[in-house]
Structures are given as structure tokens and as C-alpha cells.
Enzyme design. Structure first.
Site, PDB file in Angstrom:
ATOM      1  N   ASP A 227      23.659  14.739  -6.461  1.00  0.00           N
ATOM      2  CA  ASP A 227      24.281  13.786  -7.380  1.00  0.00           C
ATOM      3  C   ASP A 227      23.488  13.731  -8.693  1.00  0.00           C
ATOM      4  OD1 ASP A 227      26.282  11.556  -7.604  1.00  0.00           O
ATOM      5  OD2 ASP A 227      24.473  10.361  -7.922  1.00  0.00           O
ATOM      6  N   GLU A 276      13.068  28.511   3.292  1.00  0.00           N
ATOM      7  CA  GLU A 276      12.274  28.467   4.513  1.00  0.00           C
ATOM      8  C   GLU A 276      13.218  28.291   5.722  1.00  0.00           C
ATOM      9  OE1 GLU A 276       9.565  25.051   5.881  1.00  0.00           O
ATOM     10  OE2 GLU A 276       8.983  25.569   3.818  1.00  0.00           O
TER      11      GLU A 276
END
Ligand code: NOJ
Length: 579
Positions: A227, A276
Site C-alpha cells: 500500500d 530467501e
């Protein structure tokens, strides 16, 4: 002798698949936005919830979308419908529990759907623990440094620290009453006063959000919609704009609180976290258990309103975010010349950074496209009149088929597959959009696209839930319901279903970043992508074009004779040369 390990080749191949699921699925994905308040209500309190969403997942699987983006469902006082988060790791009781979120994520995965959640890092709620303590501890509190607190200007600090205005209207600053009861410092809020902006210069803010990312990644989500991704960093010194025209400048200029270059360092850090998780694929990885969603491909999508599509491209450089919403496309009129310019501009801007283009026509902040296109062009994205409903729907269907034929990823907003219009005549007393109550803000009429969607022809709130709905639905919505449109030839729902199925069947319809424009009459867009041809007639008259093969799908009735086709006004046709 030391043992040699060979690297798992799958980890570095972008197109590797596990059980048929591509790691780079997002490059051409169709992502469906669920606005949880208004999708399905399982407990009859008039407000949608996570259990409601879970119960409707098979509908979304059958519709044919790849992923679901959920607007915020976190603990929140709901001053801005959940975009004011009090606890980023908790589900608001109004929406359910963390267990419900877990069940939703698992069940979606079981159906082959990805889940993207909303992250709100620009501001918290004023009911967030940090902000409450910052207020309670008074001036000098170290917690005030995590927000933008400043003394006021004027002899007695009675004037705001600078001239910025809130996006929702009114000043972007609110003065607090200090613990001793005196008027005190001011804090910055680019949106409602209940949404204080976080200070991203403070290391604790970054630490906290990296931890929040991991929390939801560990819950199994497939990505985040960020956002106000363009707002986190403010220009040093919070300089005055020096113009009383801020709202007119918004979206056209670089503002001291939007699209500052400093935001990119944040996203580069975030990307390392996602990578990751994305790189779990391998011989020992969970893929061996068939848990395809853990094998990579988690994504970020930016809500970044920038002045140009080139500046939007900065957010999706290879070491930053994966996608950014294409608000230039959303803001384009139903006009062939304007559409072609924005399509070309988007593809050109994305090519150098290697990111997929994205396309979107509706979301929870703008008037639904069936109503935008029912009104004259140039009224912006907040429209207050119903316009010509029939025309709007015809154009909306055509616009959707055009969008779904473009290379890249497309976003759908719940209810657009039913052809829902905006509800433009909501009584003032039911409105909840905070911008509505703050006068001359740029938003304010967003409740009209947030009315709960109809599932059944009849019954309480047309199948949304047993206890009515938090915004009243028009009486005509039974006939627009999922039930009424399912299996009905020519219905908008069946058009969406067929389009999404065809998109899957057509090899690589969403893939790549090119299209070949074909000669076409004025006001008509025609392009080829391999054996596929799309023609969109944006004019109010029918046009004659070559018949490009077999009609795969059309948003209206196409008549073909002797190698020519008559494409009606405001209609899009998909052809394939394949037999
Ligand atoms: C963008 C969201 O989409 C909108 O609904 C919200 O009001 C603002 N950001 C503030 O969070």
C-alpha cells in the site's frame, strides 16, 4: 574424500516447474482482488469475513484466476476500512482469527490458487501500540521518533509544521493534546488523522516490517501488495510545497512525500527476504512433498502512483519489486488512440527492467469501469453519476477482453465479472469512506465500488450473508448475481470464465512483452500475437475488418461473411488462426 554436491538446477531456472506450477507464474497471472468486507459473510453480521472467502474459493478456482489478493483483514479500528492497522500480526475479530487465515491459505493452495496479502507500511493506525505510547509518553518520547512529530509554527505552535494536505482533504497534520492537557506537537498523516505516517528513517520501523514480512511468509502467503509504496520516504526537512494547488499536482508531479528515490533502498532489502523464501526449491526442499507453493515465486506488487510509467518502472527493477499496478492504464478513456499510447508506453517502459506489464481496470478505490465507461470521458476515476448503464456495460466487457489479450499480468476486482456498476446513490448516512467526510479530498466516493456482491437471485443480501450487508445493495442486483449469470449464454460472468479459460488454452497469451499492431479503421485497435488476433472497436459504430480465422470469443455479436467480419460498436473480438 569430500563429497561433491551438485547444485539443484531448478533453483536458477525461471521457468522450472514443480507439478506444473511455474516459478514465474506471476509474469502472466490473472490476480483477483477480494475486498474481504464485501465478498462473503459467513456469520451473518453484515460484514464479509475470511471464512466467507474460504467458502467461496472453489468459485474463484472455477472462474479461472491464478491468485487472490486480499485487502487488509488485520486488527484495525476500521477508520479507513482496514488500511489503518493496529496490529500487523493479528486478524481483526470482524474478519475471523489467525486460524481462519491459515485455513484460507492452505485451502487456496489445495485448489491451486495463490494468496497475496496487503501490507500497509506507510502508516499505522493511531490505535497501534507504538502510537498510543508515543502520545501517552509526551514530547521527547523515543516512540515519537517512529512517526513524524513536529512542533507547530506560529507564536504558540498553533499552525501546522508545513503546508502539506491530506490526500483525503484537509491538512496533513493533526495537533495532539499532551498528557498534561495542553495543545502540543503535530503529527503527519498523508491520509486520515487516524493513519499517522511512520518515519522510515528510524531503524526500528524497517526492522519491524522485515519481521512482519517473515511472519506472513511463514504463514505461507505467496506475496504482498504494498500500500502507498511510493510514500514511505519523505523529502528531507519536510519542505513546504509552496502552492495551494496540491491536489491538482498529485499524480502529475514529484511531490516531497511521494516517489522519493529513497524508497528503492527499502524494496531492495525486502527483495532479499522474498528471494530467501523463493529459493526453497531443491532436492531437500518441500517440493518433494508436493507443496508447490513453497517452491518459489513469491511476489511483491506495488501500489505506486507515479507521474509517469517510466517512474513506475523504477519500482520493478530486477532487484526490487516484481510488479507495479498500471494506474495509467486504469485512468485511460475508452479510446483507441489513448489506449494504444498507454499500451505501447507501458511495454516500452517495462522492457528495460525485465518486469511484466500489468493491467487493471477496477479496484476498491475507483469507480467501477462499467460506470466510468457509462459516463463521458475526462471525469476522472471518482464518478457520481450512473450514466448510460447499457453503454457502460458493453464497453466494460470489451475493455476486459482487450486487457486480457495483452502480454503481462492482469488484475480483476471482485464483482467486475458480474458487470456490476458502481452504486452512485448511496444515502449519506451509510457511507463509510473517510475521505467523504473530509470535504474536498481527491477520493470520497469509494463506497460505491465496495457494496457487497450478489451471489444469489433472492434471499438476504443476495447470498452475501444471512444478516444483511454493511452497505445496501440495489434491488436490481439479484439479476446480476452469480446464480443468475451462471450458465446463461452471453452473461458477463460466462464471458469472463470463457476468456480466462481461453487465456490458459492459448499458448502464452499472457506471456512476453510484445504485440504486433495491425492496420485497422480509426477508433479500432487490432493486434496479433502469434496465431492470436485481438480487435477492439472503441467507436459507437460497427466496423468491418478482415476475419482473422476462427472467432474464439467476442464481447458482442460478430457477423462474418466472405472473409470479412462486422464488429459491432464497443466490442472486442478474439480470433485464432489455429484450426
Ligand atoms: C491505498 C488504498 O488502496 C486505499 O484504500 C487507502 O485508503 C490508502 N491507500 C491509504 O492506506
Amino acid at each position: 574424500m569430500s563429497q561433491q554436491h551438485t547444485a539443484a538446477p531448478a533453483t536458477d531456472s525461471a521457468t522450472a516447474t514443480v507439478a506444473g506450477h511455474r516459478r514465474d507464474w506471476w509474469r502472466e497471472a490473472v490476480i483477483y482482488q477480494v475486498y474481504p468486507r464485501s465478498f462473503a459473510d459467513s456469520n451473518g453480521d453484515g460484514m464479509g469475513d475470511l471464512e466467507g472467502v474460504r467458502s467461496r474459493l472453489p468459485y474463484l478456482r472455477d472462474l479461472g484466476v491464478d491468485a487472490v489478493w486480499l485487502s487488509p483483514f488485520y486488527a484495525s479500528p476500521q477508520a479507513d476500512a482496514g488500511y489503518d492497522v493496529a496490529d500487523y500480526r493479528a486478524v481483526d475479530p470482524m474478519f475471523g482469527t489467525l486460524l481462519d487465515a491459515d485455513a484460507l491459505i492452505r485451502e487456496a493452495h489445495g485448489l491451486g490458487l495463490r494468496i497475496i496479502v496487503d501490507l500497509v507500511p506507510n502508516h499505522s493506525s493511531d490505535q497501534h501500540e507504538w502510537f498510543k505510547r508515543a502520545l501517552a509518553e509526551g514530547p521527547g518520547s523515543p516512540l515519537r521518533e517512529r512517526y513524524h512529530f513536529r512542533p507547530g509554527k506560529g507564536a504558540a505552535g498553533e499552525l501546522p509544521p508545513n503546508d502539506w494536505e491530506s490526500i483525503f482533504g484537509g491538512p496533513a497534520w493533526t495537533r495532539v493534546t499532551e498528557p498534561d492537557g495542553t495543545p502540543g506537537e503535530w503529527y503527519l498523516h498523508l491520509f486520515a488523522p487516524e493513519q499517522p505516517d511512520l518515519n522510515w528513517e528510524h531503524p526500528a520501523v524497517g526492522d519491524e516490517f522485515r519481521s512482519i514480512l517473515r511472519f506472513w511468509l511463514d504463514m505461507g502467503v505467496d506475496g504482498f501488495r504494498i500500500d502507498v509504496a511510493h510514500g514511505l520516504v519523505k523529502a528531507e526537512g519536510l519542505p513546504d510545497l509552496g502552492s495551494g494547488e496540491q491536489l491538482k499536482l498529485l499524480g502529475n508531479d514529484v511531490m516531497p512525500f511521494f516517489d522519493q528515490d529513497g524508497v528503492h533502498a527499502i524494496y531492495r532489502q525486502w527483495r532479499t527476504i522474498l528471494d530467501e523464501y523463493a529459493n526453497k526449491m531443491g532436492p531437500e526442499g518441500p517440493s518433494s512433498e508436493g507443496r508447490w507453493w513453497e517452491t518459489g515465486g513469491r511476489i511483491f506488487v506495488a501500489e505506486a502512483w507515479t507521474p509517469t510509467v517510466e517512474r513506475t518502472a523504477n519500482y520493478v527493477r530486477p532487484d526490487e519489486l516484481h510488479q507495479a499496478f498500471n494506474f495509467q492504464y486504469l485512468s485511460t478513456a475508452w479510446d483507441a488512440t489513448e489506449l494504444r499510447t498507454v499500451i505501447d508506453g507501458t511495454l516500452e517502459a517495462m522492457r528495460p527492467v525485465g518486469a511484466p506489464a500489468t493491467w487493471v481496470l477496477s479496484n476498491h478505490d475507483v469507480t467501477r469501469h462499467a460506470t466510468r465507461f457509462a459516463n463521458p470521458a475526462g471525469l476522472g476515476t471518482q464518478i457520481r453519476t450512473a450514466g448510460d448503464r447499457e453503454l457502460g456495460l458493453r464497453r466494460a466487457r470489451a475493455a476486459t477482453l482487450l486487457m486480457l489479450a495483452l502480454p503481462g499480468s492482469a488484475y480483476l476486482y471482485q464483482g467486475e465479472e458480474l458487470g456490476l456498476p458502481d452504486v452512485v446513490d448511496l444515502p449519506d448516512e451509510v457511507r463509510q469512506d473517510p475521505a467523504y467526510f473530509r470535504g474536498e479530498g481527491q477520493d470520497g466516493f469509494r463506497d460505491g465500488c465496495r457494496v457487497p456482491i450478489p451471489w444469489t437471485r433472492t434471499g438476504s443480501s443476495y447470498g452475501f450473508g444471512d444478516g444483511g450487508s454493511w452497505l445496501p445493495q440495489p434491488a436490481s442486483w439479484g439479476e446480476l448475481s452469480v446464480e443468475a449469470q451462471t450458465g446463461t449464454a452471453g452473461s458477463t460472468l460466462e464471458l469472463y470464465r470463457a476468456a480466462l479459460a481461453a487465456r490458459r488454452d492459448q499458448p502464452d497469451l499472457g506471456a512476453g512483452d510484445t504485440l504486433e499492431w495491425l492496420r485497422a479503421p480509426e477508433g479500432v485497435l487490432a493486434f496479433r500475437r502469434g496465431e492470436f488476433v485481438c480487435v477492439a472497436n472503441t467507436t459507437g459504430e460497427s466496423v468491418t475488418t478482415p476475419a482473422y480465422g476462427r472467432v474464439l470469443l467476442a464481447s458482442g455479436e460478430v457477423a462474418e461473411t466472405g472473409g470479412e467480419a462486422k464488429v459491432p460498436a464497443d466490442t472486442t473480438v478474439w480470433w485464432t488462426a489455429a484450426v
